[in-house]
Design a protein around this motif. Structure first.
Motif, short mmCIF file in Angstrom:
data_model
loop_
_atom_site.label_atom_id
_atom_site.label_comp_id
_atom_site.label_asym_id
_atom_site.label_seq_id
_atom_site.Cartn_x
_atom_site.Cartn_y
_atom_site.Cartn_z
N THR A 50 -19.70 -121.87 53.26
CA THR A 50 -19.08 -120.83 52.05
C THR A 50 -19.65 -121.36 50.85
O THR A 50 -19.63 -120.12 49.90
CB THR A 50 -17.96 -121.10 52.34
OG1 THR A 50 -16.88 -120.61 53.68
CG2 THR A 50 -16.47 -120.84 51.12
N ILE A 51 -19.78 -122.59 50.59
CA ILE A 51 -20.61 -123.17 49.06
C ILE A 51 -21.78 -122.46 48.45
O ILE A 51 -22.63 -121.95 47.45
CB ILE A 51 -19.88 -124.43 48.53
CG1 ILE A 51 -18.87 -124.91 49.00
CG2 ILE A 51 -20.43 -124.84 47.56
CD1 ILE A 51 -18.35 -126.03 49.29
N SER A 52 -22.84 -122.47 49.91
CA SER A 52 -24.32 -122.66 49.16
C SER A 52 -24.62 -121.02 49.28
O SER A 52 -24.97 -120.84 48.40
CB SER A 52 -25.23 -123.30 50.56
OG SER A 52 -24.68 -122.49 51.76
N SER A 53 -24.18 -120.30 50.22
CA SER A 53 -24.53 -118.50 50.04
C SER A 53 -23.94 -118.54 48.63
O SER A 53 -24.45 -117.38 48.03
CB SER A 53 -23.73 -118.22 51.12
OG SER A 53 -21.95 -117.80 51.16
N PHE A 54 -22.66 -118.42 48.05
CA PHE A 54 -22.24 -118.36 47.19
C PHE A 54 -23.16 -118.85 45.99
O PHE A 54 -22.81 -117.78 44.84
CB PHE A 54 -20.27 -118.54 46.62
CG PHE A 54 -19.72 -118.09 45.57
CD1 PHE A 54 -19.44 -116.75 45.66
CD2 PHE A 54 -20.10 -119.18 44.36
CE1 PHE A 54 -18.76 -116.84 44.07
CE2 PHE A 54 -19.39 -119.06 43.03
CZ PHE A 54 -19.02 -117.19 43.14
N SER A 55 -23.96 -120.01 46.13
CA SER A 55 -24.26 -120.36 44.70
C SER A 55 -25.84 -119.66 44.94
O SER A 55 -26.28 -119.54 43.95
CB SER A 55 -25.08 -122.13 45.35
OG SER A 55 -25.60 -121.76 45.84
N SER A 56 -26.10 -118.61 45.89
CA SER A 56 -27.39 -118.35 45.95
C SER A 56 -27.26 -117.24 45.53
O SER A 56 -27.91 -115.71 44.86
CB SER A 56 -27.83 -118.41 47.37
OG SER A 56 -27.35 -118.00 48.08
N PHE A 57 -25.69 -116.56 45.81
CA PHE A 57 -25.68 -115.00 45.27
C PHE A 57 -25.11 -115.36 43.90
O PHE A 57 -25.95 -114.11 43.08
CB PHE A 57 -24.24 -114.16 45.76
CG PHE A 57 -23.22 -113.47 44.84
CD1 PHE A 57 -23.32 -112.35 45.28
CD2 PHE A 57 -22.00 -114.15 44.07
CE1 PHE A 57 -23.14 -111.16 44.86
CE2 PHE A 57 -21.43 -113.13 43.95
CZ PHE A 57 -22.82 -111.04 43.15
N LEU A 58 -24.73 -115.76 43.49
CA LEU A 58 -24.19 -116.25 41.50
C LEU A 58 -25.66 -116.45 40.85
O LEU A 58 -25.75 -115.92 40.46
CB LEU A 58 -23.96 -117.73 41.53
CG LEU A 58 -22.62 -118.11 39.73
CD1 LEU A 58 -22.20 -116.37 40.17
CD2 LEU A 58 -22.54 -118.80 39.70
N HIS A 59 -26.82 -117.06 41.51
CA HIS A 59 -28.04 -116.61 40.96
C HIS A 59 -28.41 -115.31 40.76
O HIS A 59 -28.93 -115.44 39.81
CB HIS A 59 -29.06 -118.07 41.77
CG HIS A 59 -30.57 -117.57 41.51
ND1 HIS A 59 -30.82 -118.35 40.17
CD2 HIS A 59 -31.79 -117.10 42.10
CE1 HIS A 59 -32.44 -118.12 40.17
NE2 HIS A 59 -33.06 -117.19 41.29
#
Length: 244
Positions: A50-59
């Motif tokens: 949940t958290i790691s996938s959002f961080s890469s999307f945000l990048h």
């Protein structure tokens, strides 16, 4: 030692998962080998993803590789699928869940050989009778189990003829949505072992940032053969470990 192992598993699995999907092929079997209960291992995957996938999307969003207006509808569709799958999984006993997990892992592994990557980038992402049911169905699968979810989404986006770097971002957005829904279900039912989950989460955050930067330069076909070899070895390890 177990905490360090989970941190490293998170880095490797999420790096691979960001590039071509299927990171759960690595993290889930590895957690079972370390002795984590089936439901707790799946729940740890959901929370960390949940958290790691959002961080890469945000990048990728900050680099303007994606349009939130074009992709926002993915969130409720995948969220609904993840909630549905997580609820179904919470009603299955640990022993039965293990059997279901092995069956789904083998199924997802076989599925990873199907589909021909296109990623031509000739079409924008649109809501239609193929994309909505496809994303919802994969969301259910992700909430119920997970490994192979990202790979299946890459095949879906490939068939929709969007670009590879867009697909990477959209897979991470869909993964965030479905994993968030599933994570809520697992947390609510008390399946999470928090110290182990946090270690996996920290590794996954690191892997997400590594993977998304490699994705900007790398084509998925270079990753998939390695992913399949690793997956096959881990399937064999789990089966043998359970049989002994």
């Amino acid at each position: 030692m177990e905490y360090i192992a989970l941190f490293l598993i998170g880095i490797f699995a999420t790096t691979v998962g960001t590039l071509a999907g299927g990171g759960g092929f690595i993290s889930f079997p590895a957690m079972l080998i370390l002795g984590m209960p089936v439901h707790s291992a799946i729940g740890a995957n959901k929370v960390s993803n949940t958290i790691s996938s959002f961080s890469s999307f945000l990048h990728l969003y900050k680099k303007k590789e994606l349009s939130l207006k074009e992709s926002f509808w993915i969130i409720p569709v995948s969220l609904g699928g993840g909630l549905s799958g997580g609820y179904i999984a919470s009603k299955i006993s640990g022993e039965n869940m293990y059997i279901v997990a092995i069956i789904l892992l083998i199924f997802a592994f076989i599925t990873s050989f199907k589909g021909k990557g296109g990623f031509t980038g000739e079409n924008p992402l649109k809501m239609n009778k193929f994309s909505i049911p496809g994303l919802y169905g994969i969301g259910i699968y992700d909430g119920l189990f997970g490994p192979g979810q990202g790979t299946l989404m890459f095949y879906l986006f490939s068939s929709l003829k969007i670009s590879y770097i867009q697909a990477v971002g959209l897979v991470r957005l869909a993964t965030f949505s479905s994993c968030f829904g599933a994570a809520v279900s697992y947390i609510a039912t008390g399946k999470i072992i928090w110290p182990l989950t946090v270690c996996l989460l920290l590794g996954s955050l690191t892997g997400a940032q590594i993977g998304v930067r490699i994705a900007e330069k790398l084509k998925p076909q270079y990753v998939k053969p390695v992913l399949r070899i690793v997956t096959f070895i881990l399937i064999v390890q789990i089966v043998l470990d359970h049989a002994l």
